[in-house]
Write a protein that holds these residues in place. Structure first.
Motif, PDB file in Angstrom:
ATOM      1  N   ARG A 110       4.873   6.255  -1.434  1.00  0.00           N
ATOM      2  CA  ARG A 110       5.310   6.732   0.018  1.00  0.00           C
ATOM      3  C   ARG A 110       6.521   6.097   0.401  1.00  0.00           C
ATOM      4  NH1 ARG A 110       0.514   6.994   4.026  1.00  0.00           N
ATOM      5  NH2 ARG A 110       2.133   8.237   5.195  1.00  0.00           N
ATOM      6  N   ASN A 148      -9.346  -0.662  -2.005  1.00  0.00           N
ATOM      7  CA  ASN A 148      -8.100  -0.323  -1.528  1.00  0.00           C
ATOM      8  C   ASN A 148      -7.048  -1.356  -1.939  1.00  0.00           C
ATOM      9  OD1 ASN A 148      -6.600   1.430  -0.322  1.00  0.00           O
ATOM     10  ND2 ASN A 148      -6.699   0.471   1.804  1.00  0.00           N
ATOM     11  N   THR A 205      -1.748   9.183  -8.948  1.00  0.00           N
ATOM     12  CA  THR A 205      -1.728   9.421  -7.656  1.00  0.00           C
ATOM     13  C   THR A 205      -1.075  11.070  -7.208  1.00  0.00           C
ATOM     14  OG1 THR A 205       0.633   8.540  -7.406  1.00  0.00           O
ATOM     15  CG2 THR A 205      -1.027   6.912  -6.933  1.00  0.00           C
ATOM     16  N   HIS A 248       0.738  -1.126  -0.018  1.00  0.00           N
ATOM     17  CA  HIS A 248      -0.010  -0.054   0.062  1.00  0.00           C
ATOM     18  C   HIS A 248       1.132   1.254   0.097  1.00  0.00           C
ATOM     19  CE1 HIS A 248      -3.316  -2.473   0.991  1.00  0.00           C
ATOM     20  NE2 HIS A 248      -4.251  -1.553   0.412  1.00  0.00           N
ATOM     21  N   LYS A 249       2.092   1.090   0.920  1.00  0.00           N
ATOM     22  CA  LYS A 249       2.871   2.435   0.760  1.00  0.00           C
ATOM     23  C   LYS A 249       3.595   2.562  -0.612  1.00  0.00           C
ATOM     24  CE  LYS A 249       2.739   3.759   4.868  1.00  0.00           C
ATOM     25  NZ  LYS A 249       1.710   3.078   5.670  1.00  0.00           N
ATOM     26  N   ASP A 258       0.983   3.970  -3.112  1.00  0.00           N
ATOM     27  CA  ASP A 258       0.759   5.390  -2.884  1.00  0.00           C
ATOM     28  C   ASP A 258       2.092   6.357  -3.014  1.00  0.00           C
ATOM     29  OD1 ASP A 258      -1.856   4.717  -2.084  1.00  0.00           O
ATOM     30  OD2 ASP A 258      -1.410   4.778   0.054  1.00  0.00           O
ATOM     31  N   SER A 307      -3.879  -2.920  -3.433  1.00  0.00           N
ATOM     32  CA  SER A 307      -2.306  -2.461  -3.679  1.00  0.00           C
ATOM     33  C   SER A 307      -1.707  -3.344  -4.470  1.00  0.00           C
ATOM     34  CB  SER A 307      -1.640  -2.789  -2.241  1.00  0.00           C
ATOM     35  OG  SER A 307      -1.629  -4.081  -1.839  1.00  0.00           O
TER      36      SER A 307
END
Length: 243
Positions: A68, A151, A166, A62-63, A66, A153
């Motif tokens: 991140r 959600n 994003t 998920h990170k 995104d 990933s």
């Protein structure tokens, strides 16, 4: 409590709604007394647990999705204690986030109505619906609703498209400025679906390295043993890493 209730101010009188907050489990030492201070031991508690190895990798992905997380999964695992020392948010602690036993026990010790579900046994198969509705003394849901997996990933297939999706389409500053007005238009729901389809179509899954999985298996084994002792859940039947 008033601030919490405002989260549901848009709910219709006959609508079932709630929030999912993994933070309550991780920060159990703060959450349990605060919940008891606002409510009582009769408040229903529902906990969903996933194989901690898969949960760790999913959290990492998920990170990545995104934009991140910049490290490899293995490097991120090795950096976890350093991040903790620097007071990063708990979502970056891929290992510690999956140490369930003491957290679950705290809720079971302090609340009289606790339902613990396994992601692999209940969520994936759809058994959650009957179990949760019975637990909350609610009527069955209408036929045909089904499960909606949100959600998702993964790693981006096309990094440029992913960056545009994003960082430009969902830029936080832009969203904050137009959100209140935009949500009043019929285009809002449709645009969210389109954005999600574009994002998910550009994601791919990659398997975790076998050596990394074995390392995590040993890291989590003791906590899983405690979880079985505290709850009696058939986790080894569904979490095959720990048989």
């Amino acid at each position: 409590m008033e601030e919490y209730r405002r989260l549901f101010k848009k709910a219709k009188p006959d609508q079932l709604c709630g929030d999912i907050s993994p933070d309550y489990l991780y920060y159990y030492q703060n959450a349990v007394p605060k919940i008891l201070n606002e409510k009582d031991a009769q408040v229903p508690i529902i906990i969903v647990l996933r194989n901690p190895i898969d949960r760790a990798y999913s959290s990492y992905l998920h990170k990545i999705r995104d934009g991140r997380e910049k490290l490899s999964f293995e490097d991120a695992l090795n950096t976890e204690e350093e991040r903790r020392a620097e007071n990063w948010a708990w979502g970056w602690f891929y290992v510690r986030g999956g140490l369930y036993a003491e957290r679950v026990k705290a809720y079971m010790d302090n609340f009289e109505r606790v339902l613990v579900l396994l992601f692999e046994e209940d969520i994936v198969t759809g058994q959650w619906e009957e179990k949760i509705l019975n637990f909350l003394n609610l009527d069955p849901l209408p036929e045909g609703l089904g499960n909606l997996h949100k959600n998702k990933s993964g790693y981006p297939k096309n990094r440029l498209l992913h960056r545009i999706t994003t960082r430009v389409l969902m830029d936080e500053l832009i969203v904050r400025k137009i959100k209140d007005v935009f949500e009043l238009t019929p285009f809002h729901a449709a645009s969210k679906r389109i954005y999600r389809k574009i994002l998910e179509a550009n994601l791919k899954k990659e398997k975790m390295a076998p050596g990394t999985r074995e390392m995590l298996r040993e890291r989590f084994r003791g906590d899983v043993d405690l979880l079985v002792e505290y709850t009696g859940l058939p986790v080894r039947e569904f979490w095959t890493d720990f048989r």
